[in-house]
Design a protein around this motif. Structure first.
Motif, short mmCIF file in Angstrom:
data_model
loop_
_atom_site.label_atom_id
_atom_site.label_comp_id
_atom_site.label_asym_id
_atom_site.label_seq_id
_atom_site.Cartn_x
_atom_site.Cartn_y
_atom_site.Cartn_z
N VAL A 162 45.00 43.65 16.00
CA VAL A 162 44.95 44.58 14.86
C VAL A 162 44.04 44.05 13.75
O VAL A 162 43.93 44.64 12.68
CB VAL A 162 46.37 44.83 14.26
CG1 VAL A 162 47.22 45.63 15.23
CG2 VAL A 162 47.07 43.53 13.88
N MET A 184 42.21 48.17 15.65
CA MET A 184 43.36 49.01 15.31
C MET A 184 43.18 50.41 15.90
O MET A 184 44.13 51.02 16.40
CB MET A 184 43.52 49.09 13.80
CG MET A 184 44.91 48.68 13.34
SD MET A 184 45.14 48.95 11.60
CE MET A 184 46.19 47.55 11.23
N ALA A 191 45.73 52.39 18.64
CA ALA A 191 46.23 53.78 18.55
C ALA A 191 46.00 54.50 19.89
O ALA A 191 46.84 55.27 20.34
CB ALA A 191 45.53 54.51 17.42
N LEU A 238 53.98 45.26 15.43
CA LEU A 238 52.70 44.70 15.02
C LEU A 238 52.85 43.36 14.29
O LEU A 238 53.78 43.17 13.52
CB LEU A 238 51.96 45.66 14.07
CG LEU A 238 51.60 47.06 14.56
CD1 LEU A 238 50.70 47.75 13.53
CD2 LEU A 238 50.91 47.03 15.92
N SER A 293 50.15 45.33 7.51
CA SER A 293 49.49 45.79 8.74
C SER A 293 50.14 47.08 9.25
O SER A 293 49.46 48.01 9.69
CB SER A 293 49.52 44.71 9.82
OG SER A 293 50.84 44.45 10.25
N THR A 294 51.48 47.14 9.21
CA THR A 294 52.16 48.34 9.73
C THR A 294 51.90 49.55 8.83
O THR A 294 51.75 50.67 9.31
CB THR A 294 53.68 48.10 9.86
OG1 THR A 294 54.16 47.47 8.67
CG2 THR A 294 53.99 47.22 11.06
N PHE A 336 48.40 50.78 9.54
CA PHE A 336 48.35 51.44 10.85
C PHE A 336 48.99 52.82 10.78
O PHE A 336 48.49 53.79 11.35
CB PHE A 336 49.05 50.55 11.88
CG PHE A 336 48.89 51.03 13.29
CD1 PHE A 336 47.63 51.22 13.85
CD2 PHE A 336 50.00 51.30 14.08
CE1 PHE A 336 47.48 51.66 15.16
CE2 PHE A 336 49.86 51.74 15.39
CZ PHE A 336 48.60 51.92 15.93
N TYR A 364 46.69 55.25 9.26
CA TYR A 364 45.65 55.64 10.23
C TYR A 364 46.19 56.66 11.24
O TYR A 364 45.54 57.67 11.53
CB TYR A 364 45.10 54.39 10.95
CG TYR A 364 44.14 54.75 12.05
CD1 TYR A 364 42.92 55.36 11.76
CD2 TYR A 364 44.45 54.52 13.39
CE1 TYR A 364 42.04 55.73 12.77
CE2 TYR A 364 43.59 54.88 14.41
CZ TYR A 364 42.38 55.49 14.09
OH TYR A 364 41.52 55.87 15.09
#
Ligand code: ASP
Ligand code: MG
Length: 439
Positions: A11, A17, A21, A35, A123-124, A127, A130
């Motif tokens: 990631v 990343m 997905a 993650l 990070s989560t 994500f 996104y």
């Protein structure tokens, strides 16, 4: 439902990343996606925390600014629309505001854990923004609401199970869940973590808690290899390992999987797959109860080992001697990796020097004590190793020039361990790769 865990490098770049997905939406099976923090973030958070602990505040501030700039750029490359970018930046601002407030207050251990948690929280969230931008339906599950350890830092699998199923049930109809690895709450309800590299452990605990069909650990190599690819030129991925073999390899230095992550999967019989984000079609390694085949499969090396020899004529024909020695290690909560005995001496190894002076002092009551520092354990792992023809001969013939300090054979059917001075590690792994695997 399956579990898919993606590590820091998977990631760590916006395009990676994007790839994650794609991977999590490839099939129709519902999934919990775990993650890590973006690669490098947890290290930097550790530095920031250490800076604060030693009162080097301006240095910590500089590192926080550096991290913030990096994340702002990440958002620019991760997302397309201004709406999504604004949203992500607003989230990030919360985390950096928190870090900046911490700069002003006095440091504590609890605060340290809070700082370390920021990586997975960010990070989560990124994500999730996104996925939302891509129109991918999902739910962000806060690990701090279900991942729990007790006063001995042991995960409370029963509680995890109950809380996690409540959260999943509250989102009926949803098939994609995203959550943080590594972070948890401790017995006091504070933010804590499962130790460095602990996201694998999170994934395995979650897989056990939901009785997952599989626990997929996605990294940047196509499975567990027969030898350390960073040290040895020719290595090959292993198709299948038993949990016992995987545990030996992970514990004795194979970096691909956190050693603690084996037991939940083993206990609840969840297959673990080690897969490669860079090459998703590669077969990788599957870890099951069964070993699949007989013979040597892999080797790994663990550095930072200290050998301790206790020599005493009182050991001669005496019973209870080993118990007294073990009690010293138990008192200092230091685990022993290898042990060999002769009639008048016992040698053992430990991988933590935290209480070494105290341990040595207490051991002196039993005889003369010597230590060899800077040692490495090389473990050769397989199934029913003894059934491999000529194994001991091949092994020792191939490393005849290496000064082996200790040998452990017969402790289990899966392992032969050698203790060598650290400076011989590379040479030993290379020689064994030739001698044992013919590579
Ligand atoms: N981010 C944590 C670490 O770097 C946990 C993990 O990546 O597994 O140690
Ligand atoms: Mg890892």
């Amino acid at each position: 439902m399956k579990v898919m865990k993606f590590g820091g490098t998977s990631v760590g770049k916006p395009e990676r990343m994007h790839g994650v997905a794609k991977l999590i939406t490839r099939d129709n099976e519902s999934a919990i996606v775990v993650l890590s923090a973006l690669s490098g973030t947890t290290n930097l958070l550790v530095n920031i925390s250490e800076g604060l602990a030693s009162n080097e505040r301006s240095d910590a501030r500089q590192k926080i600014d550096q991290l913030e700039a990096q994340y702002m750029q990440f958002v620019e490359d991760l997302l397309q629309t201004d709406v999504a970018k604004e949203k992500a930046k607003k989230y990030l601002a919360e985390h950096f505001e928190f870090l900046n407030i911490i700069l002003k207050i006095s440091f504590s251990e609890a605060l340290n854990k809070d700082i370390l948690a920021q990586g997975e929280l960010m990070s989560t969230r990124l994500f999730s923004v996104y996925l939302e931008e891509q129109g991918i339906n999902h739910v962000l599950l806060p690990a701090l609401e279900f991942m729990q350890i007790d006063a001995y830092e042991e995960p409370q699998i029963g509680n995890i199970k109950v809380k996690l199923s409540q959260l999943i049930n509250a989102n009926s109809g949803q098939t994609l869940f995203i959550t943080q690895g590594y972070i948890c709450r401790n017995s006091k309800g504070e933010v804590d973590n499962l130790k460095r590299g602990g996201s694998d452990y999170s994934a395995s605990l979650i897989a056990a808690a939901i009785n997952a069909s599989v626990c997929e650990i996605w990294t940047d190599i196509d499975g567990m290899h027969n030898n350390d690819p960073r040290v040895v030129e020719k290595t090959i991925p292993i198709e299948q390992l038993s949990f016992d073999e995987a545990a030996e390899l992970a514990y004795f230095g194979a970096k691909i999987l956190h050693p603690a992550s084996i037991w939940p999967a083993q206990h609840f019989n969840i297959p673990v797959k080690l897969l490669n984000t860079m090459d998703p079609e590669a077969r990788g390694t599957i870890i099951l109860q069964e070993a699949g085949s007989v013979g040597i499969k892999a080797m790994a090396a663990k550095d930072g080992i200290v050998a301790i020899k206790i020599k005493s004529s009182r050991m001669l024909l005496a019973y209870g001697f080993l118990r007294k020695i073990f009690e010293v290690f138990e008192k200092y909560r230091t685990s022993i990796d290898m042990i060999t005995t002769s009639e008048v001496a016992v040698s053992l190894t430990i991988d933590s020097k935290q209480f070494l002076p105290e341990i040595l002092k207490e051991l002196e009551a039993f005889g003369s004590v010597e230590i060899d520092d800077n040692q490495t354990i090389v473990s050769i792992v397989g199934n029913e190793i003894a059934k491999t023809p000529d194994i001991m001969k091949r092994l020792f013939d191939s490393i005849s020039n290496i000064p082996v300090r200790m040998v452990s054979y017969g402790g289990s059917k899966h392992n032969i361990s050698l203790l060598i001075p650290a400076e011989y590690k590379v040479q030993t792994l290379q020689l064994l790769n030739k001698g044992v695997f013919g590579l």
